[in-house]
Scaffold this motif. Structure first.
Motif, short mmCIF file in Angstrom:
data_model
loop_
_atom_site.label_atom_id
_atom_site.label_comp_id
_atom_site.label_asym_id
_atom_site.label_seq_id
_atom_site.Cartn_x
_atom_site.Cartn_y
_atom_site.Cartn_z
N GLU A 89 16.00 16.64 -1.62
CA GLU A 89 17.02 17.38 -0.88
C GLU A 89 17.61 18.53 -1.71
O GLU A 89 17.89 19.60 -1.21
N SER A 90 17.75 18.25 -3.03
CA SER A 90 18.35 19.26 -3.92
C SER A 90 17.39 20.39 -4.26
O SER A 90 17.77 21.39 -4.84
N GLY A 91 16.10 20.19 -3.92
CA GLY A 91 15.09 21.20 -4.28
C GLY A 91 14.54 20.99 -5.68
O GLY A 91 13.63 21.69 -6.11
N GLU A 92 15.10 20.00 -6.39
CA GLU A 92 14.62 19.65 -7.73
C GLU A 92 14.35 18.16 -7.78
O GLU A 92 14.96 17.38 -7.05
N SER A 93 13.46 17.75 -8.68
CA SER A 93 13.08 16.34 -8.77
C SER A 93 14.28 15.47 -9.13
O SER A 93 15.02 15.75 -10.06
N GLU A 94 14.45 14.41 -8.34
CA GLU A 94 15.48 13.41 -8.64
C GLU A 94 14.82 12.09 -9.03
O GLU A 94 15.41 11.01 -8.94
N PHE A 95 13.57 12.19 -9.47
CA PHE A 95 12.79 11.01 -9.83
C PHE A 95 13.43 10.26 -11.00
O PHE A 95 13.84 10.85 -11.99
N ARG A 96 13.51 8.90 -10.88
CA ARG A 96 14.01 8.07 -11.98
C ARG A 96 12.96 7.07 -12.46
O ARG A 96 12.78 6.88 -13.65
N ASN A 97 12.26 6.44 -11.51
CA ASN A 97 11.26 5.44 -11.87
C ASN A 97 10.39 5.16 -10.64
O ASN A 97 10.75 5.54 -9.52
N CYS A 98 9.27 4.51 -10.85
CA CYS A 98 8.41 4.19 -9.71
C CYS A 98 7.37 3.14 -10.07
O CYS A 98 7.09 2.89 -11.25
N ILE A 99 6.81 2.53 -9.03
CA ILE A 99 5.59 1.73 -9.18
C ILE A 99 4.59 2.30 -8.18
O ILE A 99 4.93 2.63 -7.05
N ALA A 100 3.36 2.45 -8.65
CA ALA A 100 2.30 3.04 -7.81
C ALA A 100 1.06 2.18 -7.92
O ALA A 100 0.68 1.76 -9.02
N LEU A 101 0.43 1.93 -6.78
CA LEU A 101 -0.77 1.08 -6.74
C LEU A 101 -1.83 1.70 -5.86
O LEU A 101 -1.52 2.30 -4.83
N PRO A 102 -3.09 1.52 -6.24
CA PRO A 102 -4.17 1.93 -5.34
C PRO A 102 -4.28 0.95 -4.18
O PRO A 102 -4.04 -0.25 -4.35
N LEU A 103 -4.61 1.45 -3.02
CA LEU A 103 -4.91 0.58 -1.87
C LEU A 103 -6.41 0.44 -1.82
O LEU A 103 -7.12 1.43 -1.59
N LYS A 104 -6.91 -0.76 -2.09
CA LYS A 104 -8.37 -0.89 -2.14
C LYS A 104 -8.87 -2.18 -1.49
O LYS A 104 -8.18 -3.19 -1.48
N ILE A 105 -10.09 -2.07 -0.96
CA ILE A 105 -10.79 -3.21 -0.37
C ILE A 105 -12.15 -3.27 -1.04
O ILE A 105 -12.92 -2.31 -0.97
N LYS A 106 -12.42 -4.40 -1.72
CA LYS A 106 -13.72 -4.58 -2.40
C LYS A 106 -14.07 -3.37 -3.25
O LYS A 106 -15.14 -2.77 -3.12
N GLU A 107 -13.12 -2.98 -4.11
CA GLU A 107 -13.29 -1.88 -5.06
C GLU A 107 -13.43 -0.51 -4.38
O GLU A 107 -13.71 0.50 -5.04
N GLN A 108 -13.25 -0.47 -3.08
CA GLN A 108 -13.31 0.82 -2.37
C GLN A 108 -11.87 1.31 -2.18
O GLN A 108 -11.04 0.64 -1.58
N ILE A 109 -11.56 2.48 -2.74
CA ILE A 109 -10.20 3.02 -2.69
C ILE A 109 -9.94 3.64 -1.31
O ILE A 109 -10.65 4.54 -0.88
N LEU A 110 -8.89 3.13 -0.65
CA LEU A 110 -8.49 3.69 0.65
C LEU A 110 -7.40 4.74 0.47
O LEU A 110 -7.31 5.69 1.25
N GLY A 111 -6.56 4.54 -0.55
CA GLY A 111 -5.46 5.47 -0.77
C GLY A 111 -4.52 4.96 -1.84
O GLY A 111 -4.92 4.18 -2.71
N VAL A 112 -3.25 5.38 -1.77
CA VAL A 112 -2.24 5.03 -2.79
C VAL A 112 -0.92 4.73 -2.10
O VAL A 112 -0.57 5.40 -1.11
N ILE A 113 -0.20 3.72 -2.61
CA ILE A 113 1.16 3.44 -2.12
C ILE A 113 2.11 3.52 -3.30
O ILE A 113 1.80 3.06 -4.39
N LYS A 114 3.26 4.16 -3.09
CA LYS A 114 4.24 4.33 -4.16
C LYS A 114 5.63 3.93 -3.67
O LYS A 114 5.98 4.20 -2.52
N ALA A 115 6.38 3.28 -4.57
CA ALA A 115 7.81 3.02 -4.33
C ALA A 115 8.56 3.68 -5.48
O ALA A 115 8.20 3.49 -6.64
#
Length: 799
Positions: free
Chosen positions: A502-528
């Motif tokens: 909203e401020s136009g600048e990063s307000e990032f503090r921390n995150c967890i990010a994981l690949p979305l995969k089925i049988k080693e096939q990457i479908l995408g990424v989910i982040k919190a």
């Protein structure tokens, strides 16, 4: 002469000590040990009588009891008793020195401190004649480090060996007495250790049986304090624990018994406060034998006792403390809390002993381990419940939903709430429209602004790196994100910061990010991103575990939604094609109807026209029936009826039945060495019929091509399951007809070049061949024509 005598004495001592050592080595059963000792001693000194008197400090202090006797002394074992200083035996123990009495008269006249010592208290019991038959003796105190254990005596020197015991006998006896005292002391210590070990085993068994299977912390701790109090004969027992999550830095009374039960949930110390808090801070225990000693306990030279809860704890409102032990509860140098036992029951002693401390230490170690295990179990149980609730929320939010947009939005909202995150986003690859790119398909919180806008190539930026490497990340600060490197390259770009925040600048503090995969096939990424500050400074390992499980479920749900969508589209396509095929046939009825109306209006119906219409009607009905039969058969499980058959004969029969027109020839080139084997001849014949019929139909309709060739050959192929070679038959069907259009899905159902047909023929052929464990492949020929190769394994038969 004297030298020789001295040498003989030394040899006698050596021999006697060897005998004594051999008699007692490995013996810790006290009665057995003492009997062995006196028999060996009596024999070594040529005595008629030998006896040992010992003091039992625990059960009968100050009294010497005859615990072993040989010769005439056997009669007084466990009966003869003397107080220290009473009679000759008691005097030896009291004065702690040796005596060599050479006659009865000397014994009866012996005085110590002006008092006659002999009493003959047990003469009537000891001697067979019921009168003293005493002639001479040597008596020695048994002592260790000036501590008198008892007395050993040998009486009546065998007359054949001398009139009385000599100085050499006394020297030997002294040495024997020292060895015996040491042996007796060792046996006592061993017995004490054994008793203590048994007691400890019993205690640990009691503690174990009290706590086994209990993971309800309140019940567990209550059981522990009661068992500990009973074991140590204490009037009070209490456990203080630190709750690192709710109240770090404080220990609270969580379980108590006796007078301390009023303190449960009330008594609390800051770590380092008072005596209890100091034990937790410094990890050291204490033992105090009285109140004064207790109040003067120091840690780092400072008195720490406060008596903060004396008024509440004790019934009288004043401290009734008498003595106590306190120990830290620790696991791998991590202090969990403190356990205390106070006021030894007077029936069992004036204060807690060193033995009590040793038992208490062992109990404390077991309790610390048990508490830690119970905590871990409780934590695992809570995490499991939380995870179940989360998965329940995710499942209930997505069940029955195959609208991908609604599904994604529901997932990220549930995930964001579960992990107490401010931002959640999902990036997916669209393989059909834009392979190799991840697009933000759903976002909550500040990520809503970048939905359908943010896009990364695989390997680009942080999100692209997660997809490329297939690894999970728990980033704990903005600095860590901006400095993250993979293969020596910084990955963060902040490509969409101005759009996302909203401020136009990063307000990032921390995150967890994981690949979305089925049988080693990457479908995408989910982040919190950005853990809510009310719930912590950053995402924990527990959050990551929950997120990992959610990600797996989400990947599965997304894949299922994609498959559902794909199946839905296929069904729509199939329905449209089937409707089109049937409609083409039904349209024929419209033409027939119009022709029939025309004929009905004619004065004289044209017979030839009516026969033509009847033929059209018959063909249309036949085509519709064939279509319905194809629809009905396709997709049903194929049940084979395998029998020994000749594959070449089946093919030859189908060539004969095909009856091609004169300008088209069917040639065969069949391998006559192929043996008979097991296969379903009827279904295989239908497959060959279908392929020949297709080729003939297309060649005639398009007036292209004039030859079909079928050849067979025996092969050796590798089995998929075992890797061993097995025999198979290759059937090749070629024609020089027009072939199929480019990129035509030959074996896909409902694919056909003939609008009057269902497009299920070759799909059914493929099913049949695969049911036999075989394969069928299509390869277009250069120029024009088709080339099919079937391979079927040869089972049974004569191969």
């Amino acid at each position: 002469m004297k030298e020789k005598q001295k040498k003989n004495t030394q040899q006698d001592i050596t021999t006697v000590l060897a005998d004594v050592a051999g008699a007692v080595v490995g013996q810790f059963d006290m009665p057995s040990l003492l009997n062995r000792i006196i028999n060996t001693t009596m024999k070594a000194l040529n005595a008629e009588v030998c006896s040992i008197f010992l003091e039992d400090k625990e059960e009968n202090p100050g009294i010497l009891t005859c615990v072993a006797g040989s010769g005439f002394a056997e009669r007084i074992v466990d009966k003869a008793k003397y107080k220290f200083g009473e009679g000759f035996t008691g005097t030896v123990a009291k004065v702690g020195r040796e005596f060599n009495i050479k006659s009865r008269e000397e014994l009866e006249s012996l005085r110590v401190d002006g008092e006659k010592v002999w009493k003959g208290k047990h003469d009537r019991k000891q001697w067979k004649s019921k009168e003293s038959e005493f002639r001479n003796c040597i008596a020695l105190p048994l002592k260790i480090k000036n501590q008198i254990l008892g007395v050993i005596k040998v009486e009546n020197k065998n007359r054949r060996s001398g009139d009385y015991f000599s100085n050499e006998d006394l020297i030997i006896f002294k040495t024997i007495a020292n060895v015996i005292a040491l042996t007796i002391e060792n046996a006592k210590l061993h017995k004490k250790a054994e008793d203590q070990a048994r007691k400890l085993s019993t205690v640990l068994a009691d503690v174990a049986s009290a706590i086994v299977g209990k993971f309800d912390m309140t019940a567990l701790l209550s059981q522990i304090v009661n068992t500990t109090m009973e074991t140590l004969h204490a009037e009070v027992c209490a456990i203080f624990l630190e709750d690192k999550e709710k109240e770090p830095g404080f220990i609270t009374c969580v379980a108590s018994s006796g007078f301390a039960n009023k303190m449960e949930g009330i008594a609390k110390y800051e770590i380092g406060e008072g005596l209890t808090g100091s034990v937790a801070k410094f990890g050291e225990g204490y033992i105090s034998k009285n109140r004064k000693e207790h109040e003067n306990i120091t840690f780092e030279r400072k008195k720490v006792w406060k008596g903060k809860y004396d008024e509440k704890q004790w019934r009288s409102g004043k401290s009734e403390f008498q003595n106590g032990i306190g120990l830290p509860l620790k696991i791998k140098d991590q202090i969990l809390g403190v356990i205390k036992a106070e006021n030894k029951d007077p029936k069992y002693g004036d204060c807690f002993t060193d033995e009590d401390v040793n038992i208490f230490k062992t109990i404390a170690n077991v309790i610390a381990l048990t508490i830690e295990n119970a905590r871990l179990h409780q934590k695992a149980e809570e995490q499991s419940k939380k995870l179940s609730a989360v998965l329940g929320d995710v499942a209930s939010s997505v069940v029955g939903k195959f609208d991908m947009t609604a599904l994604m939005n529901q997932i990220i909202n549930t995930t964001m709430e579960t992990l107490h995150a401010e931002v959640c986003s999902i990036f997916l690859e669209n393989r059909e429209e834009k392979p190799g790119f991840l697009k933000c398909v759903a976002g909550s919180g500040f990520a809503k602004r970048i939905v359908e806008k943010a896009e990364y190539r695989f390997g680009e930026g942080f999100t692209g790196i997660v997809a490329k490497t297939g690894e999970e990340y728990n980033i704990k600060s903005r600095d860590e994100l901006e400095n993250l490197t993979v293969e020596g390259q910084k990955v963060w770009e902040g490509k969409y910061d101005r759009k996302q925040w909203e401020s136009g600048e990063s307000e990032f503090r921390n995150c967890i990010a994981l690949p979305l995969k089925i049988k080693e096939q990457i479908l995408g990424v989910i982040k919190a991103e950005n853990k809510e500050k009310n719930y912590g400074e950053l995402f924990t390992d527990e959050d990551l575990n929950i997120f990992r499980t959610i990600a797996n479920v989400i990947a599965l749900i997304i894949e299922n939604a994609r498959l559902h969508k794909q199946i839905e589209e296929q069904l729509k396509t199939i329905a449209a094609k089937a409707a089109h095929r049937i409609n083409n046939q039904v349209t024929s009825y419209d033409g027939i109807e119009l022709d029939l109306i025309g004929e009905s209006r004619a004065k004289i119906p044209n017979k030839h026209n009516l026969l033509g219409l009847a033929k059209k009607l018959r063909e249309t009905n036949k085509n519709i029936k064939n279509m319905i039969e194809d629809f009905r058969k396709y997709g049903k499980p194929i049940v084979l009826d395998k029998k020994i058959n000749d594959i070449n004969k089946v093919i030859q029969d189908e060539i004969w039945l095909a009856k091609p027109p004169g300008h088209i020839k069917i040639k065969d080139n069949l391998d006559k060495t192929i043996p008979k084997f097991k296969f379903d001849a009827g279904r295989f014949a239908e497959s060959i019929k279908e392929m020949l019929r297709n080729a003939l139909r297309v060649m005639q309709e398009q007036n292209t091509g004039d030859q079909i060739t079928i050849s067979t050959q025996s092969l050796s192929v590798e089995s998929d399951s075992s890797g061993r070679e097995m025999s198979a038959v290759s059937v090749i069907i070629e024609d020089n007809g027009p072939g199929f259009p480019p990129n035509f899905a030959v074996f896909s159902p409902y694919q056909t070049t003939d609008p009057k047909r269902t497009g299920l023929g070759l799909a059914t052929v493929k099913e049949t061949i695969e049911a036999h464990g075989g394969t069928i492949e299509y390869n277009p020929l250069n120029g024009r024509g088709t080339h099919f190769e079937i391979q079927i394994p040869m089972e049974g038969g004569d191969q």
